[in-house]
Design a protein around this motif. Structure first.
Motif, PDB file in Angstrom:
ATOM      1  N   GLN A 116       0.843   5.745   0.548  1.00 39.61           N
ATOM      2  CA  GLN A 116       0.109   6.955   0.901  1.00 39.61           C
ATOM      3  C   GLN A 116       1.020   8.156   0.697  1.00 39.61           C
ATOM      4  O   GLN A 116       2.097   8.232   1.284  1.00 39.61           O
ATOM      5  CB  GLN A 116      -0.384   6.912   2.341  1.00 39.61           C
ATOM      6  CG  GLN A 116      -1.317   8.056   2.687  1.00 39.61           C
ATOM      7  CD  GLN A 116      -2.078   7.818   3.978  1.00 39.61           C
ATOM      8  OE1 GLN A 116      -1.692   7.002   4.813  1.00 39.61           O
ATOM      9  NE2 GLN A 116      -3.188   8.526   4.145  1.00 39.61           N
ATOM     10  N   PHE A 130       0.849  -1.180   0.000  1.00 39.24           N
ATOM     11  CA  PHE A 130       0.000   0.000   0.000  1.00 39.24           C
ATOM     12  C   PHE A 130       0.891   1.239   0.000  1.00 39.24           C
ATOM     13  O   PHE A 130       2.067   1.159   0.380  1.00 39.24           O
ATOM     14  CB  PHE A 130      -0.904   0.003   1.241  1.00 39.24           C
ATOM     15  CG  PHE A 130      -1.807  -1.194   1.301  1.00 39.24           C
ATOM     16  CD1 PHE A 130      -1.337  -2.423   1.704  1.00 39.24           C
ATOM     17  CD2 PHE A 130      -3.126  -1.081   0.904  1.00 39.24           C
ATOM     18  CE1 PHE A 130      -2.171  -3.539   1.725  1.00 39.24           C
ATOM     19  CE2 PHE A 130      -3.967  -2.182   0.925  1.00 39.24           C
ATOM     20  CZ  PHE A 130      -3.482  -3.410   1.335  1.00 39.24           C
ATOM     21  N   LYS A 142      -3.187  12.573   0.502  1.00 44.04           N
ATOM     22  CA  LYS A 142      -3.977  11.609  -0.274  1.00 44.04           C
ATOM     23  C   LYS A 142      -4.361  10.421   0.596  1.00 44.04           C
ATOM     24  O   LYS A 142      -3.726  10.141   1.608  1.00 44.04           O
ATOM     25  CB  LYS A 142      -3.199  11.137  -1.500  1.00 44.04           C
ATOM     26  CG  LYS A 142      -2.941  12.229  -2.527  1.00 44.04           C
ATOM     27  CD  LYS A 142      -2.335  11.642  -3.790  1.00 44.04           C
ATOM     28  CE  LYS A 142      -2.173  12.713  -4.857  1.00 44.04           C
ATOM     29  NZ  LYS A 142      -1.597  12.139  -6.123  1.00 44.04           N
ATOM     30  N   GLU A 143      -5.399   9.711   0.167  1.00 44.75           N
ATOM     31  CA  GLU A 143      -5.816   8.503   0.879  1.00 44.75           C
ATOM     32  C   GLU A 143      -4.844   7.359   0.580  1.00 44.75           C
ATOM     33  O   GLU A 143      -4.178   7.339  -0.439  1.00 44.75           O
ATOM     34  CB  GLU A 143      -7.229   8.102   0.450  1.00 44.75           C
ATOM     35  CG  GLU A 143      -8.302   9.062   0.939  1.00 44.75           C
ATOM     36  CD  GLU A 143      -9.685   8.552   0.625  1.00 44.75           C
ATOM     37  OE1 GLU A 143     -10.523   8.540   1.538  1.00 44.75           O
ATOM     38  OE2 GLU A 143      -9.915   8.172  -0.538  1.00 44.75           O
ATOM     39  N   ARG A 144      -4.834   6.411   1.490  1.00 47.25           N
ATOM     40  CA  ARG A 144      -3.998   5.235   1.283  1.00 47.25           C
ATOM     41  C   ARG A 144      -4.547   4.414   0.112  1.00 47.25           C
ATOM     42  O   ARG A 144      -5.765   4.231  -0.004  1.00 47.25           O
ATOM     43  CB  ARG A 144      -3.961   4.391   2.546  1.00 47.25           C
ATOM     44  CG  ARG A 144      -2.987   3.238   2.504  1.00 47.25           C
ATOM     45  CD  ARG A 144      -2.688   2.741   3.887  1.00 47.25           C
ATOM     46  NE  ARG A 144      -3.892   2.428   4.632  1.00 47.25           N
ATOM     47  CZ  ARG A 144      -3.914   2.242   5.939  1.00 47.25           C
ATOM     48  NH1 ARG A 144      -2.805   2.367   6.642  1.00 47.25           N
ATOM     49  NH2 ARG A 144      -5.036   1.951   6.552  1.00 47.25           N
ATOM     50  N   GLU A 145      -3.637   3.915  -0.701  1.00 46.85           N
ATOM     51  CA  GLU A 145      -3.999   3.197  -1.927  1.00 46.85           C
ATOM     52  C   GLU A 145      -3.443   1.780  -1.891  1.00 46.85           C
ATOM     53  O   GLU A 145      -2.266   1.581  -1.560  1.00 46.85           O
ATOM     54  CB  GLU A 145      -3.427   3.943  -3.135  1.00 46.85           C
ATOM     55  CG  GLU A 145      -3.631   3.266  -4.469  1.00 46.85           C
ATOM     56  CD  GLU A 145      -2.926   3.984  -5.611  1.00 46.85           C
ATOM     57  OE1 GLU A 145      -3.280   3.745  -6.764  1.00 46.85           O
ATOM     58  OE2 GLU A 145      -1.999   4.778  -5.341  1.00 46.85           O
ATOM     59  N   ALA A 188      -3.229  -2.155  -8.736  1.00 42.54           N
ATOM     60  CA  ALA A 188      -3.953  -0.933  -9.038  1.00 42.54           C
ATOM     61  C   ALA A 188      -3.691  -0.565 -10.493  1.00 42.54           C
ATOM     62  O   ALA A 188      -2.605  -0.842 -11.030  1.00 42.54           O
ATOM     63  CB  ALA A 188      -3.492   0.194  -8.116  1.00 42.54           C
ATOM     64  N   SER A 219     -11.422   0.486  -2.598  1.00 44.43           N
ATOM     65  CA  SER A 219     -11.557   1.730  -1.851  1.00 44.43           C
ATOM     66  C   SER A 219     -10.888   1.583  -0.493  1.00 44.43           C
ATOM     67  O   SER A 219     -10.781   0.471   0.028  1.00 44.43           O
ATOM     68  CB  SER A 219     -13.034   2.086  -1.671  1.00 44.43           C
ATOM     69  OG  SER A 219     -13.641   1.155  -0.807  1.00 44.43           O
ATOM     70  N   PRO A 220     -10.443   2.668   0.091  1.00 45.02           N
ATOM     71  CA  PRO A 220      -9.754   2.574   1.388  1.00 45.02           C
ATOM     72  C   PRO A 220     -10.576   1.862   2.454  1.00 45.02           C
ATOM     73  O   PRO A 220     -10.023   1.164   3.306  1.00 45.02           O
ATOM     74  CB  PRO A 220      -9.504   4.041   1.752  1.00 45.02           C
ATOM     75  CG  PRO A 220      -9.397   4.735   0.435  1.00 45.02           C
ATOM     76  CD  PRO A 220     -10.402   4.045  -0.440  1.00 45.02           C
ATOM     77  N   SER A 261      -2.994   2.127 -11.787  1.00 43.97           N
ATOM     78  CA  SER A 261      -1.907   3.092 -11.925  1.00 43.97           C
ATOM     79  C   SER A 261      -0.524   2.442 -11.996  1.00 43.97           C
ATOM     80  O   SER A 261       0.440   3.093 -12.404  1.00 43.97           O
ATOM     81  CB  SER A 261      -1.940   4.086 -10.761  1.00 43.97           C
ATOM     82  OG  SER A 261      -1.858   3.410  -9.517  1.00 43.97           O
ATOM     83  N   GLY A 290      -6.393  -1.986  -5.489  1.00 42.81           N
ATOM     84  CA  GLY A 290      -7.333  -1.197  -6.266  1.00 42.81           C
ATOM     85  C   GLY A 290      -8.711  -1.020  -5.661  1.00 42.81           C
ATOM     86  O   GLY A 290      -9.621  -0.555  -6.347  1.00 42.81           O
TER      87      GLY A 290
END
Length: 128
Positions: free
Chosen positions: A39, A37, A43-46, A60, A109-110, A62, A107
């Protein structure tokens, strides 16, 4: 007590590569997932990349095609090979583990992530 220890972060120019490692100590049981993960400030953690309990991987959007997650069970170590790095990949990177089959999938949502264990994080900085 489970402990996750990350290493391998650093600074690199755009287009470069880094490999992150995460070694798990004290982990028992065969049903678990692991993931990476990140962050960035503000920004939110991804969820970047994950391995399900059956070895299936997820990424993800990205990072697809640039990052590869892998696992060495003999060494209790999780890896993230990051190639073609971009400035937008700059973030604190964390590994996590959970006693679930699919809880580490990338990928999502948090709110999806309710994982049992987290590492302390390792910083990745990509300059343009």
């Amino acid at each position: 007590q489970v402990q996750l220890v990350e290493s391998g972060g650093g600074s690199v120019q755009a287009g470069g590569s880094l490999r992150l490692s995460c070694t798990a100590y004290g982990y028992t049981g065969s049903t678990y997932c692991m993931g990476w993960f990140r962050q960035a400030p503000g920004k939110e953690r991804e969820g970047v990349a994950g391995i399900d309990s059956d070895g299936s991987t997820s990424y993800a959007d990205s990072v697809k095609g640039r990052f590869t997650i892998s696992q060495d069970n003999a060494k209790n170590t999780l890896y993230l090979q990051m190639n073609s790095l971009k400035p937008e990949d700059t973030a604190m990177y964390y590994c996590a583990a959970d006693y679930s089959d699919f809880g580490c999938r990338a990928g999502r949502s948090p709110d999806y992530y309710k994982l049992d264990y987290w590492g302390q994080g390792t910083q990745v900085t990509v300059s343009s």
